[in-house]
Design an enzyme around this catalytic site. Structure first.
Site, short mmCIF file in Angstrom:
data_model
loop_
_atom_site.label_atom_id
_atom_site.label_comp_id
_atom_site.label_asym_id
_atom_site.label_seq_id
_atom_site.Cartn_x
_atom_site.Cartn_y
_atom_site.Cartn_z
N HIS A 1 0.68 4.36 -2.70
CA HIS A 1 0.50 5.76 -2.32
C HIS A 1 1.67 6.61 -2.81
O HIS A 1 1.48 7.74 -3.26
CB HIS A 1 0.36 5.90 -0.79
CG HIS A 1 -1.02 5.55 -0.32
ND1 HIS A 1 -1.58 6.09 0.80
CD2 HIS A 1 -1.95 4.70 -0.81
CE1 HIS A 1 -2.82 5.60 0.98
NE2 HIS A 1 -3.04 4.75 0.02
N ASN B 1 -3.49 8.88 5.06
CA ASN B 1 -2.42 7.92 5.35
C ASN B 1 -3.01 6.72 6.06
O ASN B 1 -2.46 5.65 6.06
CB ASN B 1 -1.29 8.55 6.19
CG ASN B 1 -1.65 8.71 7.66
OD1 ASN B 1 -2.53 8.07 8.20
ND2 ASN B 1 -0.92 9.58 8.33
N HIS C 1 -5.90 -5.56 -2.75
CA HIS C 1 -6.72 -5.74 -1.55
C HIS C 1 -6.92 -7.21 -1.20
O HIS C 1 -7.70 -7.52 -0.31
CB HIS C 1 -8.06 -5.02 -1.71
CG HIS C 1 -7.94 -3.53 -1.64
ND1 HIS C 1 -9.00 -2.67 -1.80
CD2 HIS C 1 -6.86 -2.72 -1.42
CE1 HIS C 1 -8.58 -1.43 -1.69
NE2 HIS C 1 -7.29 -1.42 -1.46
N ARG D 1 0.82 -1.21 0.00
CA ARG D 1 0.00 0.00 0.00
C ARG D 1 0.86 1.26 0.00
O ARG D 1 0.54 2.26 -0.65
CB ARG D 1 -0.91 -0.02 1.24
CG ARG D 1 -1.79 1.19 1.35
CD ARG D 1 -3.01 0.88 2.20
NE ARG D 1 -3.88 2.03 2.21
CZ ARG D 1 -4.04 2.82 3.27
NH1 ARG D 1 -3.38 2.56 4.40
NH2 ARG D 1 -4.84 3.84 3.20
C1 HEM Z 1 -8.82 1.41 -6.47
C2 HEM Z 1 -8.65 2.40 -5.63
C3 HEM Z 1 -8.25 2.17 -4.20
C4 HEM Z 1 -8.88 2.64 -3.11
C5 HEM Z 1 -10.14 3.52 -3.10
C6 HEM Z 1 -8.20 2.15 -1.96
C7 HEM Z 1 -8.53 2.41 -0.65
C8 HEM Z 1 -8.03 1.76 0.45
C9 HEM Z 1 -8.50 1.94 1.79
C10 HEM Z 1 -9.58 2.91 2.23
C11 HEM Z 1 -7.82 1.08 2.57
C12 HEM Z 1 -8.01 0.85 4.06
C13 HEM Z 1 -7.24 1.84 4.87
C14 HEM Z 1 -7.68 1.76 6.30
O1 HEM Z 1 -8.88 1.80 6.56
O2 HEM Z 1 -6.80 1.68 7.16
C15 HEM Z 1 -6.90 0.37 1.73
C16 HEM Z 1 -6.02 -0.59 2.17
C17 HEM Z 1 -5.11 -1.22 1.37
N1 HEM Z 1 -4.86 -0.94 0.05
FE1 HEM Z 1 -6.01 0.18 -1.16
N2 HEM Z 1 -7.14 1.38 -2.36
C18 HEM Z 1 -7.13 1.37 -3.72
C19 HEM Z 1 -6.19 0.76 -4.54
C20 HEM Z 1 -5.13 0.04 -4.06
C21 HEM Z 1 -4.03 -0.43 -4.88
C22 HEM Z 1 -3.87 -0.15 -6.37
C23 HEM Z 1 -3.21 -1.14 -4.06
C24 HEM Z 1 -1.92 -1.84 -4.39
C25 HEM Z 1 -1.66 -2.40 -5.54
C26 HEM Z 1 -3.79 -1.11 -2.73
C27 HEM Z 1 -3.29 -1.78 -1.64
C28 HEM Z 1 -3.87 -1.76 -0.39
C29 HEM Z 1 -3.47 -2.64 0.69
C30 HEM Z 1 -2.43 -3.75 0.60
C31 HEM Z 1 -4.25 -2.30 1.80
C32 HEM Z 1 -4.19 -2.92 3.20
C33 HEM Z 1 -3.20 -2.18 4.06
C34 HEM Z 1 -2.94 -2.83 5.41
O3 HEM Z 1 -3.60 -3.80 5.77
O4 HEM Z 1 -2.06 -2.33 6.12
N3 HEM Z 1 -4.94 -0.37 -2.77
N4 HEM Z 1 -7.04 0.81 0.44
C1 LIG Z 2 -1.29 9.66 9.93
O1 LIG Z 2 -1.85 10.96 10.07
C2 LIG Z 2 -2.26 11.27 11.37
C3 LIG Z 2 -2.90 12.65 11.34
O2 LIG Z 2 -3.99 12.64 10.48
C4 LIG Z 2 -1.07 11.23 12.33
O3 LIG Z 2 -1.49 11.48 13.66
C5 LIG Z 2 -0.41 9.84 12.26
O4 LIG Z 2 0.76 9.81 13.03
C6 LIG Z 2 -0.07 9.48 10.81
N1 LIG Z 2 0.40 8.11 10.75
C7 LIG Z 2 1.59 7.77 10.27
C8 LIG Z 2 1.90 6.33 10.28
O5 LIG Z 2 2.39 8.57 9.83
#
Ligand code: HEM
Ligand SMILES: *[C@@H]1O[C@H](CO)[C@@H](O)[C@H](O)[C@H]1NC(C)=O
Ligand SMILES: *[C@@H]1O[C@H](CO)[C@@H](O)[C@H](O)[C@H]1NC(C)=O
Length: 322
Positions: free
Chosen positions: A76, A104, A201, A72
């Site tokens: 980003h 983030n 995902h 992820r």
């Molecule tokens: C299509 C548009 C995308 C959206 C709207 C999106 C949005 C998100 C959101 C909202 C989360 C959860 C964050 C949280 O609640 O903490 C997430 C997690 C994640 N995203 Fe995406 N994402 C997108 C595309 C991608 C792409 C292209 C990748 C990598 C190729 C990716 C990899 C990941 C991974 C691996 C996680 C899990 C992170 C973790 O468990 O630490 N995402 N994403």
């Molecule tokens: C993500 O952003 C929040 C503020 O929105 C901050 O408090 C936090 O430390 C940040 N997390 C990381 C892993 O940098």
């Protein structure tokens, strides 16, 4: 006699010219128009690949959930200002960096990048960019989790800008398929490549704050039993975690199978099945994991090349511009 000599001299000249054209063609293929190269560090830091791989493997053996974090983080990085390591920069007194944006969310795993950078700086100081380290680490994390193996060109330079306001360019989890198609098209991706990349995902979790928008009203795109599961997760608060699929640490195609059952976690996940264009790709990847792996790997290489810089720097410390 003279005629013969001129002829063979001409023939030689033609041969040399042909060789030059072929050689420069080969050079072009290997080096690429952007100055990146599969073997970029072959002479300047020959052990960088094994250092990255070993460090990632060790970290993930300790905590397999960090595979998702590295993948992820790379996504980003590339979607904001290109793959230039900007996501790694810490905020300073005068500047709030990307990583401190609410978007983030749960970015983690920065210590792994720091660890790799430290080792690499000892062997070849000032040579390997943080952007390259992150791209390689994400690739190795995918493989560690059971995903496809692939090589990426290296030679990215690190950027000097990391601003909280740039994170507006990240896709929001509330977007629908046509909005996602448009957003990814701005980076040169097809709808199919967007669906393949969303397969990232297959790893990791979303927190309640990312999907609670779906729980206020009945949603025909959300299975009613799964809606109860999501609501239950949210009873633990905004930071409670919901895995995207039943195997959060395994890189597989169960994410797409979950979408078929209306068990997608984010609006932006389930919409890929609701939309008739993207549904075909979801069905394909749910049926055929090899096809998903192939398309994912190709799209990842493309993502890793987004707006790469050749005019940046090689950061000494991935958290600070030099
Ligand atoms: C299509 C548009 C995308 C959206 C709207 C999106 C949005 C998100 C959101 C909202 C989360 C959860 C964050 C949280 O609640 O903490 C997430 C997690 C994640 N995203 Fe995406 N994402 C997108 C595309 C991608 C792409 C292209 C990748 C990598 C190729 C990716 C990899 C990941 C991974 C691996 C996680 C899990 C992170 C973790 O468990 O630490 N995402 N994403
Ligand atoms: C993500 O952003 C929040 C503020 O929105 C901050 O408090 C936090 O430390 C940040 N997390 C990381 C892993 O940098
Ligand atoms: C997607 O969202 C946009 C902007 O909110 C909206 O105009 C469009 O109708 C939506 N498409 C679908 C299929 O819901």
């Amino acid at each position: 006699m003279l005629h013969e000599k001129t002829c063979s001299a001409m023939a030689n000249l033609v041969r040399v010219l042909v060789m030059i054209v072929i050689m420069s063609g080969v050079r072009f293929i290997i080096i690429g128009a952007d100055g990146l190269d599969m073997n970029y560090y072959l002479a300047s830091c020959p052990f960088v690949e094994p250092i990255v791989k070993d460090t990632v493997n060790r970290a993930l053996q300790n905590d397999p959930t960090l595979a998702a974090a590295l993948l992820r983080m790379h996504f980003h990085d590339c979607f904001i200002q290109g793959c230039d390591g900007s996501v790694l920069i810490d905020s300073t007194k005068g500047n709030t960096a990307e990583k401190d944006s609410p978007a983030n969310l749960s970015l983690r795993g920065y210590e792994i990048i720091d660890d790799i950078k430290e080792q690499v700086e000892q062997q070849c100081p000032g040579v390997v960019s943080c952007a390259d380290i992150l791209a390689m680490a994400a690739r190795d994390a995918v493989f560690f989790a059971g995903g496809p193996v692939y090589d990426i060109p290296k030679g990215r330079k690190d950027g000097r800008r990391s601003r909280i306001e740039d994170t507006i360019n990240l896709p929001a989890p509330t977007l629908n398929a046509s909005q996602l198609i448009r957003m990814f098209a701005q980076h040169g991706f097809t709808a199919q490549q967007m669906v393949a990349l969303s397969g990232g995902h297959t790893l990791g979790v979303a927190r309640c704050s990312s999907f609670k928008n779906r729980l206020n009203k009945a949603d025909p795109a959300l299975d009613s039993e799964f809606a109860k599961t999501l609501s239950k997760t949210c009873r633990g608060g905004d930071n409670s975690e919901q895995p995207f699929d039943p195997t959060r640490n395994d890189f597989d195609n169960l994410y797409y199978n979950a979408l078929l059952r209306k068990n997608g976690v984010l609006t932006s996940d389930q919409t890929l099945y609701s939309n008739p264009t993207t549904r075909n790709f979801v069905n394909g990847y749910a049926l055929n994991q090899a096809m998903f792996f192939f398309d994912f790997q190709q799209a990842m290489v493309k993502m890793s090349l987004l707006d790469v810089k050749d005019d940046g720097e090689v950061r000494e410390n991935c958290r600070k511009i030099n």
